[in-house]
Design a protein around this motif. Structure first.
Motif, PDB file in Angstrom:
ATOM      1  N   THR A  90       3.949   2.908  -7.908  1.00 40.42           N
ATOM      2  CA  THR A  90       2.587   2.379  -7.737  1.00 40.42           C
ATOM      3  C   THR A  90       1.534   3.436  -8.092  1.00 40.42           C
ATOM      4  OG1 THR A  90       2.557   3.035  -5.398  1.00 40.42           O
ATOM      5  CG2 THR A  90       3.261   0.778  -5.886  1.00 40.42           C
ATOM      6  N   HIS A  91       1.975   4.495  -8.773  1.00 43.19           N
ATOM      7  CA  HIS A  91       1.082   5.603  -9.117  1.00 43.19           C
ATOM      8  C   HIS A  91       0.151   5.175 -10.255  1.00 43.19           C
ATOM      9  CE1 HIS A  91      -0.212   9.506 -10.634  1.00 43.19           C
ATOM     10  NE2 HIS A  91       0.359  10.108  -9.623  1.00 43.19           N
ATOM     11  N   TYR A  92      -1.124   5.455 -10.071  1.00 44.27           N
ATOM     12  CA  TYR A  92      -2.110   4.994 -11.057  1.00 44.27           C
ATOM     13  C   TYR A  92      -1.769   5.411 -12.484  1.00 44.27           C
ATOM     14  CZ  TYR A  92      -6.387   3.854 -13.407  1.00 44.27           C
ATOM     15  OH  TYR A  92      -7.286   3.303 -14.282  1.00 44.27           O
ATOM     16  N   ARG A 151       0.805  -1.223   0.000  1.00 49.32           N
ATOM     17  CA  ARG A 151       0.000   0.000   0.000  1.00 49.32           C
ATOM     18  C   ARG A 151       0.841   1.277   0.000  1.00 49.32           C
ATOM     19  NH1 ARG A 151      -5.042   2.068   3.882  1.00 49.32           N
ATOM     20  NH2 ARG A 151      -6.525   2.177   2.166  1.00 49.32           N
ATOM     21  N   GLY A 152       2.132   1.140   0.124  1.00 43.81           N
ATOM     22  CA  GLY A 152       2.973   2.330   0.166  1.00 43.81           C
ATOM     23  C   GLY A 152       2.912   3.122  -1.135  1.00 43.81           C
ATOM     24  N   ALA A 153       2.709   4.425  -1.017  1.00 46.20           N
ATOM     25  CA  ALA A 153       2.590   5.259  -2.215  1.00 46.20           C
ATOM     26  C   ALA A 153       3.968   5.597  -2.766  1.00 46.20           C
ATOM     27  CB  ALA A 153       1.832   6.540  -1.886  1.00 46.20           C
ATOM     28  N   SER A 154       4.130   5.441  -4.073  1.00 46.62           N
ATOM     29  CA  SER A 154       5.392   5.775  -4.731  1.00 46.62           C
ATOM     30  C   SER A 154       5.106   5.972  -6.209  1.00 46.62           C
ATOM     31  CB  SER A 154       6.404   4.648  -4.549  1.00 46.62           C
ATOM     32  OG  SER A 154       6.028   3.536  -5.338  1.00 46.62           O
ATOM     33  N   LEU A 155       6.077   6.527  -6.920  1.00 48.73           N
ATOM     34  CA  LEU A 155       5.884   6.679  -8.359  1.00 48.73           C
ATOM     35  C   LEU A 155       5.648   5.305  -8.995  1.00 48.73           C
ATOM     36  CD1 LEU A 155       5.805   8.843 -10.535  1.00 48.73           C
ATOM     37  CD2 LEU A 155       8.222   8.424 -10.960  1.00 48.73           C
TER      38      LEU A 155
END
Lengths: 349, 349, 349, 349
Positions: free
Chosen positions: C195-197, C189-193
């Motif tokens: 995992t960016h939609y 679930r960590g946000a990063s480029l």
């Protein structure tokens, strides 16, 4: 070639910035001579955007008005809100033509800006100087000026869908409800839980209901067109797709109007403008039909049962909603045909 | 185990049918004893649905009321519109309990059915007999009956979001506008250009504006609740995702009401019902938060500027909008706890 | 009810943790009595995961072995790599049964762990104690033990697809090439480029080629099965979807073997195990066919032209690749039927 | 303007056809003068493709060589397999330059065609006349000819990724394994369960393993390059996205070669060719990085542990894999710069 207009882009590492680079690469009379990013200055732009490999091999410049002026005639500002407010004065003083894609100069009232944006507003003199670049409506005012404030993505789709009807008195402005939907690229490249793939894929969500900063921008223009204060209900939703905005708009129809009446009105209003296309009766546009292009497509459904009209308006948020319309404004500022470099076909499918 | 209720499913090869199979597989007091498909009778159901490999090894039965009665006590009909109208009489006469998921028995007026569905309506006697199974509203009327007409997917999300406010006079029913969005599974498994992946992916489109057959179903119920004729504006959109419906609804608020007033009203109205969850102030549900489950989640935004409320209601169209609510109705018809076999957690992410 | 096994989950705010909550909610002999998160202790778990509204109303506990022991008999660790290495000793000493879903105890060699994970390895005594919980292969060794290391997602799909063929000598282990693909939830679930939609939607990308930390885990097991050192080529790709893993595997066939030979071999090897399903000739499984379930589905294509076999194996990375197999291991550790609480139907579509 | 080359497109209502229309709209020296569809002749092309509204207002022509010759100099054939075989002779006799995007003239052996395509092969004389238009490899042979057979989408990505290594003897051709992945647009616009949104979204599937008709096309070229018979293992997968192909390729490295050796070899081989871009060490391209463009991007990973190289090659299947390369071939046939009209930037994100 040396006769091409030289263009700099502040905020080149955002989605608006790279879209400007994409579109300007095929502009016959402009060339990007400086890509600028305060956060990544010194790095090759293709490092963070490998799709630009061998297309742009230059390094990102820092934000420096004198440097920009030495390299360019026109500068686009594609930064988050709050940055342009501080940059614009020195850029204009340096003798540059400026097109601001951020929201810092759209609202004529500093109070309204500070209420909705929760940031300090720009200097009133520059706010007053900025021409609101909704090209199909205020294009004449844009011709030849030095400073244009480019409309927001939601306002562009929404206003192009409402203005002819409001202006002609076809609808009652006090009844306008706007249900807007956007692809995720409108949120920019910043990583957050709100832009995380696994949270958005196979999901549809509403956000900022009645709180979105594009509300006062829409109302400011509708108030101008209607000649009376207009307040609207405006909802934004996030669609699991990258690009595209649809505004579905509702209002009470004044008197008896048919779909054909609306179609004729809009075709007449947008006569001679290339980028607005009106669908025939019973057909509504979808966002994919304008993907990657500068079009705004509009369709109607008048319902006799309720006396309301439903208006559907779609754009590509990164093109007509940002970079494309900004280039259209640049063309107008430079006295060129507004369609120059923008007459490409939507990518389908 | 032999004491379990035996269930047959007509239309087992549609998405509604396979969802019934999925959900009933974990029902503690029911078991599917016959999967039925007129078009694929004789074939193993897992052939067309490999996800059922080794889970269901039986062959599809043909539609035969006597055969069904020999195998089952309860029958679900999950066919396209027009089929159930003809089947229901013989199924009821055979002594089966019937839950119809198609739209054939929802509208009390045959004229309305024929106007909106463009098909011949069912026999009025059976229409009269059918109880409309919006469980949280008409659940008491469902208890013990033999024949239930399961609500449509859009009406379920919409009505659960509107009824408490209409009933309490919080909103003016003449101002209701419903902007609905659905995942693609609502269109069923039939292949067409309208369900083609490359046409829908990275696309958002409106369809059947002011023409959708769920409009009269919504209005019939709102008219019943309001005690006066209600007509609504209703728009449907297709979202590039498989499951999920959101209805975003707008109406004028009567008098001064706060978000908290709405929240309290709805929590009170749905007190004791497990499947409706009311979000706290400033929070709206997204479709993924109910994915795969029988929940309907609702949030509110009252806007003092416009005097309107925006209500957001979400469901999984295949569960609460079809198979799940149908099982909820089966539970009520059989005198069981309505939540039996349905208390699973949404699949997230 | 008081006879249910009490379960705690460390790392409840990650995707593995919430999936454990979802699955255990329908387990007939276990109940989650403590949800634990060091980063969010004190907050309601439903705050970050609104899909759990009214389902879990409890607050997140902090990580405290004594507290955990007072509330639970079994603890799952669903944290990023490096955390479990430090926690496990005190949890075991407290008398808890432990199932570690992180990778900290999978590799028997501390050197290998430190080479591939770039972190300090756990204490060798606990590494030695940990039983590798690939249930269909090492399930007998899991029965009754106190500490299980749950396999990685890629190793689960890959090893279940390769082991029968390697064990029977059907393929040459030195020729194994594994082309693996995963949905994005595997990245957490960590946000990063990364995992960016907008970066992942409508995109297919390779990552960590020949560098993935699951390589030594796969090779350790294959070496054990083959009785000789096995090295493999292993590539991982990110698919624009949330859940699902496919491993497409290639190897030289020893002698002449037909598709039917492979099918028979695998059906025989997995005889009596519920969660592996072998497809018939000419049919390969897709990830959606196991979505949300604990199944691993496998298909084959022997090619006479090249003398190679292509093996396709799919799982849901969050279920069979994480939470589901962990519960399967819990069942085995507790002497229960391994399928308890896991016999649900894949969600399709 | 009258000096522009006039172009006709047979099969204008398929995805390949509309992509030709999109790309040729910005070609400086060509214009589409006839859009042709046997199935929809007489209808406006924008009716089925509303994204072309006001861009192309002409009606679809029927397939008639004399009519085509009266309107055009060059004709593209973008039909399903089996159609071009019959059309090409009369088109060539009419004096048209012909570029066939279907597979009918790619295989030099009629037997191979009939084995893999399950259709009657074209006349051998025309097969012999057709030049295989893999522009970066056989571009010199294309210059000035009248008839080009455009490569398939998978072969283009695969062969551009393999040829320099095979030609230089860097890899052992007998060990080549190709794991290919494609977006759904490769399957065309025909509606079927296999292209149904709800079946493909959130799904990853393998298909036609060892059976795909692009296998003999790849092997024919590799055999030509290697100077010895080459057979390959080739798998195709469907990715839940619209556009893009990735071929992940594996082979044994001959002797000791580093990533840098591969990078240097490929940069040297493709020197002077604009549309192949080689990634630096440790970086692999993703499909989005070439979306909408004519680029083929390639990256490498040599693994000392296994002695194998993994090669990743990506294209947009509708551009470099179809319409774009076809225009590149048209440019070569006409003696123009091969990049004319094709130097656009990939659309990102």
């Amino acid at each position: 070639m040396s006769s091409k207009v030289k263009v700099a882009i502040i905020g080149s590492t955002g989605y608006g910035g790279v879209e400007l680079i994409r579109l300007l690469a095929s502009h016959p009379q402009a060339e990007v001579t400086s890509v600028i990013s305060s956060s990544s200055a010194g790095a090759p732009i293709a490092e963070g955007y490998p799709h630009l490999t061998e297309i742009r091999t230059d390094l990102l410049d820092d934000v420096d008005p004198a440097l920009i002026k030495s390299k360019a005639d026109v500068v686009f500002i594609a930064t988050p809100a709050g940055v342009a407010a501080k940059l614009v004065p020195s850029l204009l003083e340096a003798g540059l033509k400026v097109i601001d894609i951020s929201g810092d100069f759209r609202l004529k009232s500093r109070d309204q800006y500070e209420k909705w944006y929760k940031k300090e507003a720009a200097d009133q003199r520059y706010i007053d100087q900025a021409v609101f670049g909704l090209a199909e409506v205020y294009g004449e005012a844009v011709r030849g000026v030095d400073f244009v404030s480019n409309p927001g993505c939601f306002p562009t789709a929404t206003l192009l869908g409402l203005i002819p009807a409001v202006k002609a008195g076809f609808i009652d402005p006090s009844t306008i409800i706007i249900d807007a939907k956007s692809g995720v690229s409108g949120a920019g490249r910043g990583a957050s839980l709100g832009t995380h793939y696994s949270e958005l894929n196979e999901n549809f969500k509403a956000y900022k209901i009645n709180k979105h900063q594009h509300i006062p921008e829409i109302e400011q223009v509708l108030t101008d067109i209607a000649g009376e204060p207009v307040v609207t209900t405006f909802t934004t939703h996030l669609v699991p797709m990258t690009r595209g905005i649809m505004s579905t708009m509702y209002a009470k129809v004044n008197g008896m109007k048919s779909n054909e009446d609306f179609i004729s009105l809009y075709r007449s209003y947008y006569e001679g403008r290339s980028f607005v296309r009106i669908r025939p009766e019973g057909i509504w546009p979808s966002t994919k039909e304008v993907w990657g292009s500068n079009y705004c497509d509009i369709g109607f459904s008048v319902d006799e049962r309720t006396g309301r009209v439903t208006i559907v308006s779609v754009i590509d948020n990164l093109v007509k909603g940002a970079a494309g319309q900004a280039i259209q404004n640049m063309n107008l500022m430079l006295g060129l045909d507004e369609t120059l470099g923008l007459q490409f076909v939507p990518a389908y499918p």
